[in-house]
Enzyme design. Structure first.
Site, PDB file in Angstrom:
ATOM      1  N   CYS A 108       0.861  -1.187   0.000  1.00  7.90           N
ATOM      2  CA  CYS A 108       0.000   0.000   0.000  1.00  7.90           C
ATOM      3  C   CYS A 108       0.893   1.231   0.000  1.00  7.90           C
ATOM      4  O   CYS A 108       1.935   1.255   0.670  1.00  7.90           O
ATOM      5  CB  CYS A 108      -0.918  -0.014   1.223  1.00  7.90           C
ATOM      6  SG  CYS A 108      -1.956   1.458   1.384  1.00  7.90           S
ATOM      7  N   GLU A 160       1.962  -4.852  -5.239  1.00 10.60           N
ATOM      8  CA  GLU A 160       0.797  -5.727  -5.114  1.00 10.60           C
ATOM      9  C   GLU A 160      -0.214  -5.387  -6.202  1.00 10.60           C
ATOM     10  O   GLU A 160      -0.513  -4.219  -6.452  1.00 10.60           O
ATOM     11  CB  GLU A 160       0.189  -5.564  -3.724  1.00 10.60           C
ATOM     12  CG  GLU A 160      -0.929  -6.522  -3.412  1.00 10.60           C
ATOM     13  CD  GLU A 160      -1.364  -6.456  -1.961  1.00 10.60           C
ATOM     14  OE1 GLU A 160      -2.582  -6.373  -1.705  1.00 10.60           O
ATOM     15  OE2 GLU A 160      -0.485  -6.479  -1.079  1.00 10.60           O
TER      16      GLU A 160
END
Length: 389
Positions: free
Chosen positions: A217, A251
């Site tokens: 993140c 990710e």
């Protein structure tokens, strides 16, 4: 008169659908389906990162998902005060209910050093009057050009990391990590002055990723955007991958803005390697060794900028110097603070109890190429003109 037998009744006509069904029954059976791709997680072959996209709502049934959407449809905090900045929020965040008992609150007050939050400004003032550390917890691992980076372990500084996730959710639409921060490391970027270290953004990553992610993140706080800090955080994540001698990737799936930022970074790093390359031959794996960028990401960006061609049944990297120079100008960072100085990074990889073979280490990537690799490649050295320095 002689009696005649009545004619046989006419046969009913087949309908259009039954007619095709009858014809289909006369056809030979279809061929068996093709075997599963070796890159879909079957067999002994590695699964590529592009095949490992996840569903952020995995595990929620339809009723729970609908309830989640209803609860998060309307934001519950209008503004937050962070240091000298008053920020208008963008999305809902699941703060403890006592901080918005009526479903909505006008402002929450954050201590920018510990990230504790309060309902009233007087509470924050009393808290800070006690005397607190004026920097994030954890270890400072980088300081240069007015920026500092702190590595914070989610297992050791759980409250700080949870509060960071609460605040980040106010500006991120799809973020589901709030409580279970133990498996993550948080890298907090700060501007510093005589008053202390002021958080400007962060990124998180798993301590060990089964799929080779080096970033989970990422967020630059709105009051610090348009300074190139997002590019800095992306670059920093790859500098740590270089220290680990691993290849990495963010990710998946990426948002549109996230992909644009990564595409710019990938293109610039790949073009730098091509620009200084003096080898007659250069493979995507060679570029991956020097940049720690996954081969899938390198091939994708080479195709997008027009440097990967399909010639005589194989892909070839085209390296005309004039085109490389032109593209380098296009993707060069616009802000001086976007660039990470590796000499200012003081960091060693986290030691874990994992005993298995790490297929994302550069040594494993090289050994997987087969016995045809040269001795220099099997030892993990980059071609002439590159390396880790």
């Amino acid at each position: 008169m002689t009696a005649c037998n009545p004619p046989p009744p006419p046969q009913p006509l087949l309908s259009h659908a039954r007619h095709h069904a009858a014809l289909h029954a006369l056809l030979p059976p279809p061929p068996p389906p093709p075997p599963p791709s070796p890159f879909q997680g079957d067999g002994d072959k590695p699964t590529v990162v592009a095949d490992m996209e996840h569903d952020e709502h995995e595990g929620l049934d339809e009723a729970s998902l609908k309830e989640h959407e209803e609860v998060t449809k309307v934001k519950n905090i209008r503004t937050i005060e962070l240091g000298r900045h008053l920020l208008e929020t963008w999305y809902f965040s699941p703060f403890p209910r006592e901080y918005y008992p009526n479903g909505f609150v006008d402002c929450l007050y954050f201590c920018e050093f510990s990230l504790r939050f309060f309902s009233h400004k007087t509470e924050l003032t009393r808290y800070q009057a006690r005397g607190i550390n004026r920097h994030p917890p954890g270890n400072e691992i980088y300081r240069n050009n007015g920026l500092a980076m702190f590595e914070v372990d989610g297992a050791e500084s759980k409250e700080y990391c949870q509060n960071l996730c609460y605040m980040a959710k106010l500006f991120l639409d799809h973020k589901t990590l709030y409580y279970d921060v133990d498996p993550f490391l948080f890298y907090v970027m700060c501007e510093y002055d005589e008053r202390g270290f002021h958080p400007a953004g962060f990124y998180s990553k798993e301590k060990f990723s089964d799929v080779g992610y080096n970033l989970a993140c990422i967020l630059t706080f709105p009051c610090y955007q348009r300074k190139g800090y997002g590019r800095f955080l992306i670059s920093f994540s790859y500098e740590l991958s270089k220290k680990e001698f691993k290849v990495g990737s963010p990710e998946k799936p990426l948002s549109d803005l996230g992909y644009a930022a990564y595409r710019s970074y990938w293109a610039y790093e790949v073009l730098k390697v091509l620009d200084v390359c003096e080898e007659s031959e250069l493979s995507i794996m060679d570029i991956s060794k020097q940049t720690s960028i996954m081969a899938d990401d390198i091939s994708g960006v080479l195709q997008q900028i027009g440097l990967l061609k399909y010639v005589h049944g194989q892909y070839v990297i085209c390296m005309p110097k004039d085109v490389i120079q032109e593209q380098l100008v296009k993707f060069t960072p616009k802000y001086p603070r976007s660039v990470v100085d590796p000499e200012k990074l003081h960091w060693a990889p986290l030691m874990t109890d994992y005993k298995g073979k790490d297929k994302f280490s550069i040594a494993a990537q090289i050994s997987g190429r087969g016995s045809g690799s040269s001795e220099r490649e099997r030892e993990g050295r980059a071609p002439r003109g590159g390396g880790y320095g």
